[in-house]
Write a protein that holds these residues in place. Structure first.
Motif, short mmCIF file in Angstrom:
data_model
loop_
_atom_site.label_atom_id
_atom_site.label_comp_id
_atom_site.label_asym_id
_atom_site.label_seq_id
_atom_site.Cartn_x
_atom_site.Cartn_y
_atom_site.Cartn_z
N ALA A 1 0.74 -1.17 -0.03
CA ALA A 1 -0.24 0.17 0.01
C ALA A 1 0.97 1.33 -0.12
O ALA A 1 1.95 1.32 0.41
CB ALA A 1 -0.98 -0.21 1.14
N THR A 2 0.31 2.30 -0.64
CA THR A 2 1.14 3.56 -0.62
C THR A 2 0.74 4.27 0.58
O THR A 2 -0.57 4.40 0.97
CB THR A 2 0.66 4.39 -1.96
N ALA B 1 5.04 1.73 -3.57
CA ALA B 1 3.66 1.41 -4.40
C ALA B 1 3.86 0.01 -4.73
O ALA B 1 5.00 -0.64 -4.60
CB ALA B 1 4.14 2.36 -5.77
N SER B 2 2.60 -0.45 -5.14
CA SER B 2 2.80 -1.97 -5.14
C SER B 2 3.41 -2.12 -6.77
O SER B 2 3.62 -1.32 -7.36
CB SER B 2 1.15 -2.40 -5.53
N SER C 1 -2.54 2.23 -7.75
CA SER C 1 -2.39 3.05 -6.51
C SER C 1 -3.13 4.56 -6.86
O SER C 1 -3.01 5.36 -5.94
CB SER C 1 -0.92 3.76 -6.40
N TRP D 1 -4.01 7.75 -4.30
CA TRP D 1 -3.37 9.19 -4.53
C TRP D 1 -4.71 10.08 -4.62
O TRP D 1 -4.29 11.24 -4.46
CB TRP D 1 -2.62 9.01 -5.81
N ARG E 1 5.79 0.66 -12.47
CA ARG E 1 5.25 1.41 -11.34
C ARG E 1 6.52 1.63 -10.54
O ARG E 1 7.38 0.79 -10.16
CB ARG E 1 4.17 0.61 -10.70
#
Length: 283
Positions: free
Chosen positions: A55-56, A65-66, A73, A77, A193
């Motif tokens: 999780a962010t 981030a994932s 994400s 955000w 990512r």
């Protein structure tokens, strides 16, 4: 996966001369057809990263981030933007530019072309915190069947090594064989990512997870980010950087024939210039 066309067939992009095909044009056609070619069956030496999403958490130090295989994400955000912790941007494909360079190799390299492959439908989002870099992140993706290949206006500025002009049939052959070679029907998307962000604006260091051909690898990518001036709600965010992708890291064997006399280099260079506009929703 077999990507070479049998000798009694003419591969896409080959030129005929009279009733037959010259050796040079056959070799050139095979070269064009083999850009990014070859599917390795043995796992590469690089160890895949975990694909469990992380999780962010804006404000918790370096941005996390994932992986590209996890959920987006963007929702987190967007929530952070609504709390006033930063701004979410959506990639503008029309004003973004991504160029992938593919290089010929081998003693018969003169019979082939270097290639410029363009990403014209880039998607994704960027999150920029209000202060510092904690919680910053980026997600990008594109489809392999949307790639454009060897446009003259892309090749001309690169000088003599890209001075040749592949024909329309050459380009069509390159596209068909490229998608077949990298199993584009099974793995149609390349996704990236950020898993961590370091540095300070405007110069940042991204830890980028790249998912391609069913493999995920972590790359360190320096980028320069131009934050919008004035009304951030109307201005464009610009991010520029470059990276190297090695096909073998993703389980792809670089194309070669004739015992390596004609081949494609393992390394692909990627120039990235991403424009993003303020967003109020996730795609």
């Amino acid at each position: 996966m077999q990507v070479l066309t049998p000798a009694n067939e003419v591969p896409p992009g080959a030129h005929r001369r009279g009733g037959g095909r010259s050796a040079a044009s056959a070799i050139a056609a095979l070269m064009l057809g083999g850009a990014l070619a070859g599917c390795g069956t043995a796992p590469p030496a690089t160890t895949p990263i975990a694909t469990t999403p992380t999780a962010t958490t804006p404000g918790a130090g370096a941005s996390e981030a994932s992986s590209p295989q996890g959920p987006s994400s963007c929702t987190a955000w967007l929530a952070a933007q609504q709390r006033g912790e930063g701004r979410l941007y959506r990639v503008d494909a029309a004003t973004s530019q991504v160029r992938i360079h593919v290089f010929r190799a081998g003693r018969l390299a003169k019979f082939g072309h270097n290639h410029v492959i363009g990403v014209e439908r880039l998607t994704g989002q960027v999150f920029v915190p209000t202060d510092g870099i904690a919680g910053a992140g980026v997600e990008l993706a594109f489809r392999l069947d949307d790639l454009a290949i060897d446009k003259p206006e892309w090749r001309a500025p690169l000088g003599p090594e890209f001075a040749s002009t592949p024909s329309a049939s050459d380009v069509a052959g390159t596209r068909a064989n490229l998608l077949r070679a990298v199993d584009g029907e099974r793995f149609p998307v390349i996704a990236m990512r950020s898993t961590a962000v370091a540095g300070a604006f405007p110069v940042l260091a991204l830890k980028l997870a790249v998912n391609w051909h069913g493999q995920t690898r972590l790359l360190d990518v320096p980028v320069r980010v131009v934050r919008p001036a004035g009304d951030a709600g109307r201005s464009v965010l610009r991010t520029q950087g470059a990276l190297v992708l090695r096909q073998s890291d993703f389980g792809i064997t670089p194309f070669s024939i004739l015992g390596g006399l004609l081949a494609i280099q393992d390394e692909l260079t990627v120039d990235v210039d991403v424009a993003a506009v303020p967003a109020v929703a996730c795609d």
